[in-house]
Scaffold this active site. Structure first.
Site, short mmCIF file in Angstrom:
data_model
loop_
_atom_site.label_atom_id
_atom_site.label_comp_id
_atom_site.label_asym_id
_atom_site.label_seq_id
_atom_site.Cartn_x
_atom_site.Cartn_y
_atom_site.Cartn_z
CE LYS A 113 -4.39 -1.43 1.91
NZ LYS A 113 -5.40 -1.23 2.95
CE LYS A 195 -5.22 -8.15 -1.33
NZ LYS A 195 -5.60 -7.88 0.00
CE LYS A 198 -11.81 -3.99 1.31
NZ LYS A 198 -12.58 -4.14 2.51
P1 TYM Z 1 -10.26 -6.37 4.39
O1 TYM Z 1 -11.36 -5.41 4.72
O2 TYM Z 1 -9.24 -5.95 3.40
O3 TYM Z 1 -10.87 -7.74 3.90
C1 TYM Z 1 -11.90 -8.42 4.62
C2 TYM Z 1 -11.68 -9.92 4.53
O4 TYM Z 1 -11.70 -10.32 3.15
C3 TYM Z 1 -10.56 -11.11 2.87
N1 TYM Z 1 -10.15 -10.89 1.47
C4 TYM Z 1 -10.03 -11.86 0.56
N2 TYM Z 1 -10.19 -13.20 0.63
C5 TYM Z 1 -9.98 -13.92 -0.50
N3 TYM Z 1 -9.62 -13.38 -1.69
C6 TYM Z 1 -9.45 -12.03 -1.81
N4 TYM Z 1 -9.11 -11.51 -3.00
C7 TYM Z 1 -9.64 -11.21 -0.66
N5 TYM Z 1 -9.55 -9.87 -0.41
C8 TYM Z 1 -9.87 -9.69 0.88
C9 TYM Z 1 -9.49 -10.62 3.85
O5 TYM Z 1 -8.49 -11.58 4.08
C10 TYM Z 1 -10.31 -10.36 5.09
O6 TYM Z 1 -10.49 -11.55 5.84
N6 TYM Z 1 -7.15 -5.92 8.27
C11 TYM Z 1 -8.37 -6.55 7.81
C12 TYM Z 1 -9.56 -6.22 8.66
C13 TYM Z 1 -9.39 -6.44 10.11
C14 TYM Z 1 -9.37 -7.69 10.79
C15 TYM Z 1 -9.20 -7.37 12.17
C16 TYM Z 1 -9.51 -9.01 10.38
C17 TYM Z 1 -9.22 -5.46 11.05
N7 TYM Z 1 -9.10 -6.02 12.26
C18 TYM Z 1 -9.12 -8.37 13.14
C19 TYM Z 1 -9.44 -10.01 11.36
C20 TYM Z 1 -9.26 -9.69 12.71
C21 TYM Z 1 -8.67 -6.09 6.40
O7 TYM Z 1 -8.23 -5.06 5.96
O8 TYM Z 1 -9.55 -6.86 5.72
#
Ligand code: TYM
Length: 327
Positions: A113, A195, A198
């Site tokens: 990022k 991957k 968003k």
């Molecule tokens: P975020 O908001 O980017 O994504 C949410 C969840 O979606 C999964 N994900 C994917 N899985 C499969 N293929 C993809 N292309 C893909 N893109 C996203 C992510 O792995 C995630 O599970 N830091 C985290 C949010 C967070 C969090 C936490 C998660 C904040 N605190 C505590 C677990 C525990 C995030 O940015 O996810």
């Protein structure tokens, strides 16, 4: 026997896509029967990159609607907004004092990022994993269901928890990541080497959970494919492998079954059916979303925060006591 506790979060930024659903939310829905579940819309994480304020509030409610329409049941699970429980920010500060710069510098997501000239990016983006660790550790979380891209952050969480425990005495539960093999990494439709994301610059990278039938058809038609015309699942055909994975997860059919259906049928028929399978999920899902009013959703989120906040308060008090804060 007491149920194990899971915690997971999702950011209210960008367009939530089928990768988020297949990699995370779909599993949350299944796991909520087996685990005591806490799900969080992580608005404090979202602001680690610039956000438009109106957009941030709209997205926060939208993401909650997505989770509820996908099947998160507020009777079984707590779902809440991260900033409604201020203990997340306070524990982050404390964890900052035990995390090392060298550990945060190694985080792949930060490197991706921030790019090459990362000295100019915000401190929040750098510190993002400490906030994520606070989210998880506040609730004595045992299991964290995520997509593969978040595993490194959970490893850091484990390191910080162990370091705190050894300095100040047993305080934090050491959490385990839970990554389902299927859906752990849904790749971009325009580039199967990266991957689905968003924040991708082209809308042809992803299928958003709010895309209509036309958009799905257009994007699947344009999705890159590999050379050859056979529908086979193989590492040497990464684009097709990704499309078969998506098909398999939405249709609840095994890869073998899908290969069998498309013997001698070619890409056009496969893609046509794949678009149908995706819209077969999206249309009723979006109807459910539309039926949820902002007011009802905010009520659910507030109730969720009320339910979990006592846990967070108790853990933070324990942390502060161990560290010598006057309470
Ligand atoms: P975020 O908001 O980017 O994504 C949410 C969840 O979606 C999964 N994900 C994917 N899985 C499969 N293929 C993809 N292309 C893909 N893109 C996203 C992510 O792995 C995630 O599970 N830091 C985290 C949010 C967070 C969090 C936490 C998660 C904040 N605190 C505590 C677990 C525990 C995030 O940015 O996810």
């Amino acid at each position: 026997m007491a149920k194990k506790r899971i915690f997971s979060g999702i950011q209210p930024s960008g367009n939530l896509h089928i990768g988020n659903y297949l990699g995370a939310i779909k599993n949350w829905v299944t796991l909520q029967d087996e685990y005591e579940s806490i799900f969080c819309v992580v608005d404090l994480h979202a602001i680690t990159v610039p956000q438009n304020p109106e957009e941030l509030s709209r997205k926060t409610i939208e993401i909650a609607k997505i989770c509820l329409a996908a099947g998160i049941d507020p009777e079984k699970s707590a779902i809440f907004i991260q900033s409604h429980v201020p203990e997340h920010a306070e524990l982050t500060w404390i964890l900052n004092t035990i995390a090392k710069i060298s550990e945060l510098e190694r985080m792949t997501q930060f490197k991706d990022k921030a790019g090459k000239n990362w000295e100019g990016v915000g401190v929040g983006l750098f510190d993002y994993p400490a906030l994520m660790a606070a989210d998880i550790l506040l609730y004595d979380t045992q299991v964290v269901p995520v997509g593969e891209d978040q595993v490194q952050h959970i490893e850091l969480t484990r390191t910080l928890a162990k370091r705190f425990n050894s300095k100040f005495g047993e305080t934090f539960v050491i959490p385990e990541p839970y990554v389902r093999k299927e859906g752990m990494r849904i790749m971009g439709l325009d580039d199967p080497g990266k991957k689905m994301s968003k924040s991708a610059s082209s809308e042809y990278n992803y299928i958003s959970l709010t895309d209509d039938e036309n958009a799905v058809n257009r994007k699947i038609k344009k999705a890159v494919t590999d050379s050859g015309s056979e529908i086979i699942y193989s590492d040497s055909k990464p684009a097709l492998k990704n499309l078969i994975n998506i098909y398999s997860l939405f249709a609840n059919k095994s890869v073998k079954e899908i290969e069998k259906i498309y013997v001698n049928k070619g890409y056009a028929k496969f893609k046509n059916d794949l678009a149908k399978v995706i819209t077969g999920f999206l249309v009723p899902f979006q109807r459910k979303m539309a039926d949820l009013s902002d007011k009802v959703v905010l009520g659910i989120l507030k109730k969720g925060a009320e339910k979990v906040r006592p846990l967070a308060q108790k853990k933070l008090q324990e942390v502060k006591k161990k560290m010598g804060f006057v309470l």
